[in-house]
Design an enzyme around this catalytic site. Structure first.
Site, PDB file in Angstrom:
ATOM      1  N   PRO A   1     148.355   0.482 -62.806  1.00  0.00           N
ATOM      2  CA  PRO A   1     147.776   0.772 -64.124  1.00  0.00           C
ATOM      3  C   PRO A   1     146.949  -0.410 -64.638  1.00  0.00           C
ATOM      4  CG  PRO A   1     150.175   0.468 -64.271  1.00  0.00           C
ATOM      5  CD  PRO A   1     149.821   0.392 -62.824  1.00  0.00           C
TER       6      PRO A   1
ATOM      7  N   ASN B   1     141.897  -9.869 -61.283  1.00  0.00           N
ATOM      8  CA  ASN B   1     143.093  -9.195 -60.784  1.00  0.00           C
ATOM      9  C   ASN B   1     143.994 -10.138 -59.990  1.00  0.00           C
ATOM     10  OD1 ASN B   1     141.839  -7.045 -61.948  1.00  0.00           O
ATOM     11  ND2 ASN B   1     141.194  -6.105 -60.020  1.00  0.00           N
TER      12      ASN B   1
ATOM     13  N   HIS C   1     142.684 -15.323 -62.636  1.00  0.00           N
ATOM     14  CA  HIS C   1     143.968 -15.203 -63.355  1.00  0.00           C
ATOM     15  C   HIS C   1     145.166 -15.365 -62.426  1.00  0.00           C
ATOM     16  CE1 HIS C   1     141.703 -12.830 -66.696  1.00  0.00           C
ATOM     17  NE2 HIS C   1     141.541 -14.119 -66.802  1.00  0.00           N
TER      18      HIS C   1
END
Ligand code: APR
Length: 248
Positions: free
Chosen positions: A37, A106, A123
């Site tokens: 998600p 991601n 990240h």
């Protein structure tokens, strides 16, 4: 002048073919078709879980356990996920020399799993965790075992707090990766911006740097963003479908 979908696909392929320096900038939207998600779409993670900041994670045991409870639920999505056609298309374009780098927000590692060689992770990644005191590294499967027992993860060696190698809100960005991304944004002449709402800084500044430097941008996103005006072409649709259709 509104181009038809086919005219946009043709123009996008042409831009990539004529470009000397194309890069991709991706977000969680590129992995939703792999069963992970995203964060801000309807039903996204931040509608189900509270954001635990870096400071809270360090100083508040309850917040830390709340974070690990979310992670425990998500790890299964992440570990079982496979690259989809969008990841595969970008890896193919890299192999053919049309794309130089993928800059991603991601942590799922699906670009690398699809075969992309030059991936800049802004990240962090979900490959492991680290003790904040002695810096002992833990693999994700060790963490999974620990999470079976409890949520307040402590280092086996020194008892320090264990933190996953992802970048939290409020945590300093990984310097090397951010500088590389900024340098690439300064040099590229075409940037594919895929599956991101562009709401999180400083990552969202990367396409802006490229635009300011005169690069052309192609946006592929299911929903509108505040920065669509910067783009030469905007596709409101599925990343895997559009990238499959663009394939050169
Ligand atoms: N194809 C194209 N776009 C998609 C698809 C898809 N299959 N699925 C979702 N999208 C779009 C959504 O419409 C949304 O605009 O992708 C975007 C994802 O946006 P976010 O959920 O905000 O994710 P992202 O931009 O990557 O978030 C940035 O925020 O929470 C932090 O650290 C986290 O790296 C993350 C950062």
């Amino acid at each position: 002048m509104n181009l038809t979908y086919q005219e946009k696909i043709k123009k996008a392929s042409q831009l990539i073919k004529n470009s000397n320096y194309t890069v991709a900038f991706t977000g969680a939207g590129i992995s939703t078709e792999s069963g992970i998600p995203d964060f801000r779409s309807p039903g996204g993670l931040w509608q189900r879980f509270r954001i635990v900041t870096y400071q809270e994670f360090i100083y508040d045991r309850q917040a830390r356990e709340e974070f690990w409870r979310m992670k425990k639920e998500l790890i299964h999505h992440l570990t079982n996920a496979k690259p989809n056609n969008a990841h595969i298309a970008l890896a193919e374009l890299e192999k053919k020399g049309f794309i130089k780098h993928v800059i991603t927000q991601n942590i799922d590692g699906l670009h690398q799993m699809a075969g992309s060689k030059s991936v800049i992770e802004l990240h962090g990644n979900q490959r492991g965790a680290i003790c904040l005191d002695c810096e002992k590294l833990y693999k994700m499967d060790e963490i999974l075992k620990m999470l079976e027992e409890q949520l307040n993860l402590r280092c086996y060696d020194c008892g320090g707090i264990i933190k996953p190698t992802v970048v939290f809100f409020g945590e300093p960005m990984p310097e090397k990766e951010l500088i590389m991304a900024q340098q690439i944004a300064n040099q590229c002449d075409l940037m594919l911006v895929i599956g991101t709402s562009l709401q999180v800084e400083p990552a969202a500044s990367i396409p802006r740097i490229a635009h300011t430097r005169g690069a052309k941008l192609i946006f592929i996103n299911k929903a509108e963003t505040d920065w669509d005006w910067m783009a030469e072409i905007v596709f409101y649709g599925s990343a895997s479908q559009v990238l499959k259709d663009i394939a050169i």
